[in-house]
Design a protein around this motif. Structure first.
Motif, PDB file in Angstrom:
ATOM      1  N   THR A 132     -43.967  41.348  57.607  1.00 56.04           N
ATOM      2  CA  THR A 132     -42.669  40.842  57.199  1.00 56.04           C
ATOM      3  C   THR A 132     -41.763  40.772  58.424  1.00 56.04           C
ATOM      4  N   ARG A 133     -40.533  40.403  58.224  1.00 52.34           N
ATOM      5  CA  ARG A 133     -39.546  40.325  59.300  1.00 52.34           C
ATOM      6  C   ARG A 133     -38.284  41.048  58.862  1.00 52.34           C
ATOM      7  N   ILE A 134     -37.576  41.542  59.853  1.00 56.34           N
ATOM      8  CA  ILE A 134     -36.259  42.144  59.635  1.00 56.34           C
ATOM      9  C   ILE A 134     -35.261  41.318  60.445  1.00 56.34           C
ATOM     10  N   TYR A 135     -34.369  40.636  59.758  1.00 59.90           N
ATOM     11  CA  TYR A 135     -33.352  39.831  60.433  1.00 59.90           C
ATOM     12  C   TYR A 135     -32.063  40.639  60.572  1.00 59.90           C
ATOM     13  N   LEU A 136     -31.312  40.341  61.626  1.00 58.25           N
ATOM     14  CA  LEU A 136     -30.011  40.957  61.828  1.00 58.25           C
ATOM     15  C   LEU A 136     -28.997  40.230  60.951  1.00 58.25           C
ATOM     16  N   PRO A 137     -28.014  40.938  60.419  1.00 58.21           N
ATOM     17  CA  PRO A 137     -27.110  40.307  59.440  1.00 58.21           C
ATOM     18  C   PRO A 137     -25.977  39.470  60.023  1.00 58.21           C
ATOM     19  N   GLU A 138     -25.702  39.554  61.323  1.00 66.87           N
ATOM     20  CA  GLU A 138     -24.452  39.002  61.850  1.00 66.87           C
ATOM     21  C   GLU A 138     -24.394  37.486  62.018  1.00 66.87           C
ATOM     22  N   ASP A 139     -25.385  36.887  62.568  1.00 66.69           N
ATOM     23  CA  ASP A 139     -25.306  35.469  62.911  1.00 66.69           C
ATOM     24  C   ASP A 139     -25.648  34.614  61.692  1.00 66.69           C
ATOM     25  N   THR A 140     -24.657  34.403  60.848  1.00 66.73           N
ATOM     26  CA  THR A 140     -24.899  33.720  59.581  1.00 66.73           C
ATOM     27  C   THR A 140     -25.329  32.265  59.772  1.00 66.73           C
ATOM     28  N   ARG A 156     -34.406  36.169  47.297  1.00 62.65           N
ATOM     29  CA  ARG A 156     -35.571  36.535  48.116  1.00 62.65           C
ATOM     30  C   ARG A 156     -35.168  36.669  49.585  1.00 62.65           C
ATOM     31  N   ARG A 157     -34.252  35.823  50.053  1.00 62.87           N
ATOM     32  CA  ARG A 157     -33.782  35.862  51.439  1.00 62.87           C
ATOM     33  C   ARG A 157     -33.160  37.218  51.758  1.00 62.87           C
ATOM     34  N   LYS A 158     -32.432  37.795  50.804  1.00 64.13           N
ATOM     35  CA  LYS A 158     -31.765  39.082  51.028  1.00 64.13           C
ATOM     36  C   LYS A 158     -32.748  40.188  51.381  1.00 64.13           C
ATOM     37  N   THR A 159     -34.001  40.063  50.929  1.00 62.79           N
ATOM     38  CA  THR A 159     -34.971  41.132  51.180  1.00 62.79           C
ATOM     39  C   THR A 159     -35.419  41.181  52.636  1.00 62.79           C
ATOM     40  N   LEU A 160     -35.016  40.181  53.424  1.00 66.85           N
ATOM     41  CA  LEU A 160     -35.419  40.150  54.836  1.00 66.85           C
ATOM     42  C   LEU A 160     -34.269  40.425  55.798  1.00 66.85           C
ATOM     43  N   VAL A 161     -33.076  40.628  55.285  1.00 67.60           N
ATOM     44  CA  VAL A 161     -31.918  40.832  56.148  1.00 67.60           C
ATOM     45  C   VAL A 161     -31.477  42.290  56.056  1.00 67.60           C
ATOM     46  N   ALA A 162     -31.409  42.944  57.208  1.00 65.93           N
ATOM     47  CA  ALA A 162     -30.999  44.354  57.266  1.00 65.93           C
ATOM     48  C   ALA A 162     -29.507  44.480  57.017  1.00 65.93           C
ATOM     49  N   THR A 163     -29.088  45.684  56.754  1.00 62.88           N
ATOM     50  CA  THR A 163     -27.670  46.004  56.601  1.00 62.88           C
ATOM     51  C   THR A 163     -27.198  46.714  57.869  1.00 62.88           C
ATOM     52  N   ARG A 164     -26.066  46.266  58.394  1.00 63.45           N
ATOM     53  CA  ARG A 164     -25.500  46.918  59.577  1.00 63.45           C
ATOM     54  C   ARG A 164     -24.632  48.084  59.105  1.00 63.45           C
ATOM     55  N   GLU A 165     -24.885  49.254  59.633  1.00 61.11           N
ATOM     56  CA  GLU A 165     -24.100  50.434  59.277  1.00 61.11           C
ATOM     57  C   GLU A 165     -22.885  50.543  60.192  1.00 61.11           C
ATOM     58  N   ALA A 166     -21.917  51.336  59.794  1.00 57.39           N
ATOM     59  CA  ALA A 166     -20.657  51.454  60.533  1.00 57.39           C
ATOM     60  C   ALA A 166     -20.861  51.875  61.980  1.00 57.39           C
ATOM     61  N   ASN A 167     -21.887  52.652  62.240  1.00 63.68           N
ATOM     62  CA  ASN A 167     -22.121  53.117  63.618  1.00 63.68           C
ATOM     63  C   ASN A 167     -22.982  52.141  64.430  1.00 63.68           C
ATOM     64  N   GLY A 168     -23.319  50.990  63.848  1.00 65.49           N
ATOM     65  CA  GLY A 168     -24.101  49.980  64.562  1.00 65.49           C
ATOM     66  C   GLY A 168     -25.587  50.010  64.261  1.00 65.49           C
ATOM     67  N   LEU A 176     -42.669  47.292  48.208  1.00 65.24           N
ATOM     68  CA  LEU A 176     -43.989  46.673  48.195  1.00 65.24           C
ATOM     69  C   LEU A 176     -44.232  45.825  46.957  1.00 65.24           C
ATOM     70  N   GLN A 177     -43.564  46.108  45.861  1.00 60.47           N
ATOM     71  CA  GLN A 177     -43.719  45.356  44.617  1.00 60.47           C
ATOM     72  C   GLN A 177     -42.443  45.496  43.810  1.00 60.47           C
ATOM     73  N   THR A 182     -39.884  42.969  48.836  1.00 62.33           N
ATOM     74  CA  THR A 182     -39.724  42.370  50.158  1.00 62.33           C
ATOM     75  C   THR A 182     -40.623  41.144  50.261  1.00 62.33           C
ATOM     76  N   VAL A 183     -40.139  40.122  50.919  1.00 69.20           N
ATOM     77  CA  VAL A 183     -40.966  38.943  51.171  1.00 69.20           C
ATOM     78  C   VAL A 183     -41.969  39.307  52.261  1.00 69.20           C
ATOM     79  N   PHE A 184     -43.245  39.095  51.981  1.00 69.25           N
ATOM     80  CA  PHE A 184     -44.297  39.344  52.959  1.00 69.25           C
ATOM     81  C   PHE A 184     -44.894  38.018  53.376  1.00 69.25           C
ATOM     82  N   LEU A 185     -45.362  37.974  54.609  1.00 68.85           N
ATOM     83  CA  LEU A 185     -45.840  36.739  55.210  1.00 68.85           C
ATOM     84  C   LEU A 185     -47.351  36.752  55.338  1.00 68.85           C
TER      85      LEU A 185
END
Length: 190
Positions: A132-140, A156-168, A176-177, A182-185
């Motif tokens: 799978t992939r983990i995308y950064l949330p900032e660059d919309t 489904r797109r939301k399952t590949l975008v991480a959440t940025r926490e207050a400390n960065g 898995l199900q 999560t979207v798997f490739l």
């Protein structure tokens, strides 16, 4: 009706393990950079099964570009010298399914591309590893233009975008199900 196909498909792999101590784990396996490295972040989350229960014995691997979007060609991924960024990390989850990597935010590998971290999941009961992939949330804008993300529904797109926490730091759960799986490739032959 039988469909005639000449396409060859991979046979199932072995289920995870056994692992031998000379290769897994190894010192600083989850530390792509030292925590004191300028720009270091913590990438962490929990691996859940289809019932929403944390999995206590999964193994995760990540590959990523550095902060500038450069894909490392350095050798020695199993050696951590606190100076060489190889872009590779491996970690076993704890008994509550939690994992942590110390890494950096990957840069875009091409202008306008959405930066991401590639992740592979190995776990008991999986006949093949999951990619799978983990995308950064900032660059919309980059996220909206990403070919993979734009081929998915919003949910489904939301399952590949991480959440940025207050400390960065980045938080990313892997399901898995089930609900919010999560979207798997698929990488034929991988």
């Amino acid at each position: 009706m039988t469909q005639n196909s000449t396409q060859l498909v991979a046979t199932p792999g072995q289920t995870i393990g056994p692992f031998y101590g000379y290769a897994l784990p190894y010192e600083k396996d989850s530390q792509l950079v030292h925590r004191a490295h300028a720009g270091s972040i913590r990438l962490h989350g929990v691996v859940y099964d289809g019932q929403g229960t944390p999995i206590p014995d999964a193994l995760l691997e990540i590959w990523q570009a550095d902060e500038s979007g450069v894909i490392s060609r350095e050798t020695g991924s199993l050696v951590r010298d606190n100076h060489t960024f190889t872009g590779f990390g491996r970690v076993a989850v704890d008994n509550e399914g939690h994992y942590t990597f110390t890494t950096v935010n990957p840069g875009a590998t091409q202008e306008g591309k959405a930066p991401f971290i590639s992740l592979v999941v190995f776990a008991r009961g999986l006949l093949n590893k999951l990619h799978t992939r983990i995308y950064l949330p900032e660059d919309t804008e980059a996220l909206a233009n990403d070919p993979l993300l734009s081929s998915l529904t919003q949910e489904r797109r939301k399952t590949l975008v991480a959440t940025r926490e207050a400390n960065g730091d980045l938080y990313f759960d892997i399901r898995l199900q089930g609900e919010n799986e999560t979207v798997f490739l698929s990488y034929p032959g991988a």
